[in-house]
Design a protein around this motif. Structure first.
Motif, short mmCIF file in Angstrom:
data_model
loop_
_atom_site.label_atom_id
_atom_site.label_comp_id
_atom_site.label_asym_id
_atom_site.label_seq_id
_atom_site.Cartn_x
_atom_site.Cartn_y
_atom_site.Cartn_z
N GLU A 21 0.79 -1.11 0.02
CA GLU A 21 0.02 -0.06 0.02
C GLU A 21 0.87 1.22 0.06
O GLU A 21 0.69 2.11 -0.72
CB GLU A 21 -0.95 0.05 1.17
N GLU A 25 0.86 4.35 -2.97
CA GLU A 25 0.58 5.72 -2.94
C GLU A 25 1.82 6.59 -3.19
O GLU A 25 1.58 7.69 -3.48
CB GLU A 25 0.37 6.00 -1.24
N LEU A 108 -7.52 5.34 8.00
CA LEU A 108 -7.25 4.88 6.63
C LEU A 108 -8.76 4.30 6.09
O LEU A 108 -9.09 4.56 5.02
CB LEU A 108 -6.34 3.80 6.28
N ALA A 109 -9.27 3.58 7.02
CA ALA A 109 -10.54 3.17 6.67
C ALA A 109 -11.62 4.19 6.24
O ALA A 109 -12.54 4.25 5.44
CB ALA A 109 -11.09 2.02 7.57
N ASP A 112 -10.82 5.59 3.21
CA ASP A 112 -11.31 5.00 2.01
C ASP A 112 -12.60 5.22 1.71
O ASP A 112 -12.80 5.47 0.27
CB ASP A 112 -10.90 3.36 2.34
N HIS A 115 -12.90 8.53 -0.12
CA HIS A 115 -12.02 8.46 -1.34
C HIS A 115 -13.03 7.98 -2.38
O HIS A 115 -13.29 8.23 -3.56
CB HIS A 115 -10.75 7.51 -1.15
N VAL A 145 -9.18 0.69 -3.79
CA VAL A 145 -9.38 1.13 -2.29
C VAL A 145 -10.80 0.44 -1.76
O VAL A 145 -10.56 0.14 -0.52
CB VAL A 145 -9.83 2.52 -2.69
N LEU A 148 -8.75 -2.70 -0.40
CA LEU A 148 -8.02 -2.20 0.76
C LEU A 148 -8.83 -1.98 2.19
O LEU A 148 -8.58 -2.46 3.04
CB LEU A 148 -7.11 -0.98 0.97
N PHE A 149 -10.20 -1.44 1.73
CA PHE A 149 -11.14 -1.16 2.96
C PHE A 149 -11.46 -2.59 3.43
O PHE A 149 -11.81 -2.86 4.76
CB PHE A 149 -12.26 -0.45 2.43
N ARG A 152 -8.80 -4.06 5.66
CA ARG A 152 -8.87 -3.57 7.04
C ARG A 152 -10.14 -3.86 7.66
O ARG A 152 -9.73 -4.23 9.12
CB ARG A 152 -8.97 -1.91 6.88
#
Length: 175
Positions: A21, A25, A108-109, A112, A115, A145, A148-149, A152
């Motif tokens: 990650e 980025e 970050l969540a 996410d 975003h 994303v 990634l979410f 998480r």
């Protein structure tokens, strides 16, 4: 020799959040600043078959694109440095290590979700749910994303890991 033991972020979670990650980025920052450049980066935000316009970006758009690149860089550096600091400074306090990791994963969540939302809102209605029309930028901003979410959330649920604070049974003191 580098410390590789990281109980709060082990296995796949460590690979994804500590290495993949942050790299994913930092790369957009470099791409927007250097190569292929701000005009390409700006043009790719909305999938299109049209070529990148030859005219340079106006100064405001150029600055905004570079600042977006800087936000990507910041996100990658914060993730990388905070996770490593938690690993190294809290190696003997696993509940604290997990709380720091969890705090960053919470931020970050939330990012996410916002975003994904602003990206979907910004796409033309005809493209929002047409994943086959997405370019690599749209997939990076939405599809990646979402993954990634999801990972998480799996971390918070304790999937595939030992929990030291979030889902671990709480010990209460009796007097």
């Amino acid at each position: 020799m580098a410390n590789t033991s990281f109980p709060a972020l082990s296995g796949f979670y460590q690979l994804l959040f500590l290495y993949l990650e942050p790299t994913s980025e930092v790369l957009p920052a470099l791409m927007s600043w250097f190569f292929p450049g701000a005009a390409w980066f700006h043009h790719q935000l909305i999938p299109t078959e049209a070529p990148v316009p030859a005219a340079p970006l106006d100064p405001r758009t150029l600055m905004m694109t570079w600042q977006l690149g800087n936000c990507y860089l910041l996100l990658g550096l914060v993730s990388s440095f905070v996770f490593r600091a938690a690993r190294d400074a809290l190696k003997h306090d696993l509940p604290a290590q997990e709380r720091v990791v969890g705090s960053l994963l919470t931020a970050l969540a939330i990012a996410d979700l916002s975003h994904i939302a602003v990206t979907l809102i910004g796409l033309p209605a005809s493209l929002r749910m047409d994943l086959l029309q997405y370019n690599s930028m749209a997939h990076g901003n939405i599809t990646v994303v979402v993954v990634l979410f999801s990972v998480r959330m799996a971390w918070f649920l304790g999937v595939g890991r030992t929990s030291y604070w979030y889902t671990a049974p709480k010990v209460t003191k009796t007097e």
